[in-house]
Scaffold this motif. Structure first.
Motif, PDB file in Angstrom:
ATOM      1  N   PHE A  59       3.878   7.446   4.094  1.00 38.63           N
ATOM      2  CA  PHE A  59       4.453   6.609   5.002  1.00 38.63           C
ATOM      3  C   PHE A  59       3.913   7.197   6.477  1.00 38.63           C
ATOM      4  CE2 PHE A  59       8.007   5.968   8.030  1.00 38.63           C
ATOM      5  CZ  PHE A  59       8.269   4.495   7.841  1.00 38.63           C
ATOM      6  N   HIS A  60       3.945   8.586   6.673  1.00 39.99           N
ATOM      7  CA  HIS A  60       3.664   9.122   7.984  1.00 39.99           C
ATOM      8  C   HIS A  60       2.067   8.727   8.329  1.00 39.99           C
ATOM      9  CE1 HIS A  60       3.364  12.026  11.125  1.00 39.99           C
ATOM     10  NE2 HIS A  60       4.426  12.433  10.772  1.00 39.99           N
ATOM     11  N   THR A  61       2.010   7.711   9.005  1.00 39.02           N
ATOM     12  CA  THR A  61       0.737   7.205   9.679  1.00 39.02           C
ATOM     13  C   THR A  61       0.820   6.454  10.942  1.00 39.02           C
ATOM     14  OG1 THR A  61       1.206   5.003   8.695  1.00 39.02           O
ATOM     15  CG2 THR A  61       0.016   6.505   7.315  1.00 39.02           C
ATOM     16  N   PRO A  62       0.001   6.587  11.752  1.00 40.22           N
ATOM     17  CA  PRO A  62       0.228   6.094  13.020  1.00 40.22           C
ATOM     18  C   PRO A  62       0.909   4.774  13.415  1.00 40.22           C
ATOM     19  CG  PRO A  62      -2.052   7.223  12.895  1.00 40.22           C
ATOM     20  CD  PRO A  62      -1.344   6.890  11.589  1.00 40.22           C
ATOM     21  N   GLU A  63       0.606   3.948  12.285  1.00 42.39           N
ATOM     22  CA  GLU A  63       0.998   2.635  12.340  1.00 42.39           C
ATOM     23  C   GLU A  63       2.688   2.718  11.988  1.00 42.39           C
ATOM     24  OE1 GLU A  63      -2.865   2.335  11.437  1.00 42.39           O
ATOM     25  OE2 GLU A  63      -1.306   3.470  10.194  1.00 42.39           O
ATOM     26  N   GLY A 123       0.664  -1.279   0.133  1.00 43.63           N
ATOM     27  CA  GLY A 123      -0.044  -0.207  -0.064  1.00 43.63           C
ATOM     28  C   GLY A 123       0.765   1.073   0.127  1.00 43.63           C
ATOM     29  N   LEU A 124       2.107   1.268   0.177  1.00 44.20           N
ATOM     30  CA  LEU A 124       2.988   2.447   0.308  1.00 44.20           C
ATOM     31  C   LEU A 124       2.875   2.711  -1.266  1.00 44.20           C
ATOM     32  CD1 LEU A 124       5.995   2.112   2.596  1.00 44.20           C
ATOM     33  CD2 LEU A 124       4.184   3.531   2.709  1.00 44.20           C
ATOM     34  N   PRO A 126       2.908   3.082  -7.254  1.00 46.05           N
ATOM     35  CA  PRO A 126       3.100   2.255  -5.954  1.00 46.05           C
ATOM     36  C   PRO A 126       4.459   1.620  -5.901  1.00 46.05           C
ATOM     37  CG  PRO A 126       1.931   1.248  -7.942  1.00 46.05           C
ATOM     38  CD  PRO A 126       2.139   2.713  -8.089  1.00 46.05           C
ATOM     39  N   VAL A 127       4.750   1.309  -4.512  1.00 46.49           N
ATOM     40  CA  VAL A 127       5.922   0.952  -4.532  1.00 46.49           C
ATOM     41  C   VAL A 127       5.843  -0.622  -4.652  1.00 46.49           C
ATOM     42  CG1 VAL A 127       7.736  -0.142  -2.256  1.00 46.49           C
ATOM     43  CG2 VAL A 127       6.785   2.204  -2.432  1.00 46.49           C
TER      44      VAL A 127
END
Length: 306
Positions: free
Chosen positions: A229-233, A171-172, A204-205
């Motif tokens: 990339f900058h997500t809580p996960e 999903g990145l 998509p990566v």
């Protein structure tokens, strides 16, 4: 290696049916994962013969890059063969042959300064929204020694990633830039004009090959950063963001340097390489300056990566 009849690799899509292969074509795999040399076929004939072209295309999907020697064909035949794959594209930096649009001349001669935009592992044109499908490259003149090109199987690179990395990058998406690559040697004004013409693209990566269904690790030297990339996960504190994303991108791009995923080709005049740009990267080894190396490439327009 001994020339052989082509059989699909275990675990890979059954791309080549043995019953459609012509007995005149000899196929010699060059490594266990990528690349094959073809003999007994003329690309000028393939430009005119739909069945022969279809066979070569099937082999390309199987081996990802095909090599041929002693192809004494005209520029018009070169363009006609490449055009069977699709519409040819121009290049915003490298000049084309004036009589054959889409045939890009990559000439490194004594009047040229050493340039280093090719000797990086890259996938052509990922700074475009629709990167090229592939290319057909001819050697016109090459040094007696040096000037090889390396190709990398990025489907194999993805397959052999650790499972936790596959999970992390699912999903990145990432940004790809011509400004940060070709534009780096330009004046600020010219560089900004180049970016206006070709804004950064997002891909998509992990890309799915539109014909084989293979998953492909789709980052290279044109990739600047992840966009989601900058997500809580992924980020507990700000310190996790920039170093964490940069380290992951460096790790992913470094996979193209693994020798087990590579094939290296030594050029001769009138030798050709045909590659699938969707599933490979390549590296033009610049170890030959001040010797002369002249290549002509027909790049084929591709589709959106989504």
């Amino acid at each position: 290696m001994t020339p052989q009849t082509v059989h699909p690799r275990k675990g890979a899509p059954a791309l080549v049916r043995p019953d459609i292969l012509r007995t005149s074509i000899t196929v010699e795999p060059l490594t266990c994962t990528i690349g094959a040399e073809l003999a007994g076929v003329n690309l000028g004939d393939a430009a005119r013969d739909a069945d022969l072209f279809a066979e070569i295309k099937q082999l390309l999907l199987r081996y990802k890059v095909l090599f041929l020697r002693d192809q004494d064909i005209t520029r018009a035949e070169h363009v006609a063969f490449a055009s069977r794959f699709g519409t040819l594209e121009d290049h915003p930096v490298v000049g084309s042959d004036p009589d054959h649009p889409g045939l890009v001349r990559i000439y490194k001669d004594l009047d040229s300064k050493p340039e280093h935009y090719e000797n990086a592992l890259h996938c052509d044109g990922t700074w475009r929204e629709s990167p090229p499908m592939g290319a057909v490259l001819r050697c016109v003149e090459t040094p007696a020694v040096g000037g090889d090109t390396i190709w990398v199987d990025m489907a194999e690179a993805y397959r052999r990633l650790p499972e936790h990395i596959k999970t992390q990058i699912a999903g990145l998406r990432a940004r790809h830039s011509i400004e940060a690559s070709f534009g780096a040697v330009m004046t600020q004004e010219r560089r900004h004009r180049l970016k206006e013409q070709y804004p950064d693209a997002e891909h998509p990566v992990v890309r799915t090959h539109p014909e084989t269904g293979e998953q492909i690790l789709f980052v290279n030297s044109f990739t600047t950063h992840f966009v989601n990339f900058h997500t809580p996960e992924n980020v507990r504190f700000g310190q996790d963001n920039a170093p964490g994303a940069a380290n992951l991108l460096t790790y992913l791009t470094s996979q193209a340097a693994v020798p087990e995923y590579q094939v290296r080709w030594r050029w001769q005049p009138n030798s050709f390489a045909i590659w699938d740009n969707r599933s490979t990267q390549h590296y033009a080894v610049q170890d030959y300056w001040p010797a002369v190396r002249k290549m002509e490439r027909a790049g084929i327009v591709g589709d959106r990566t989504f």
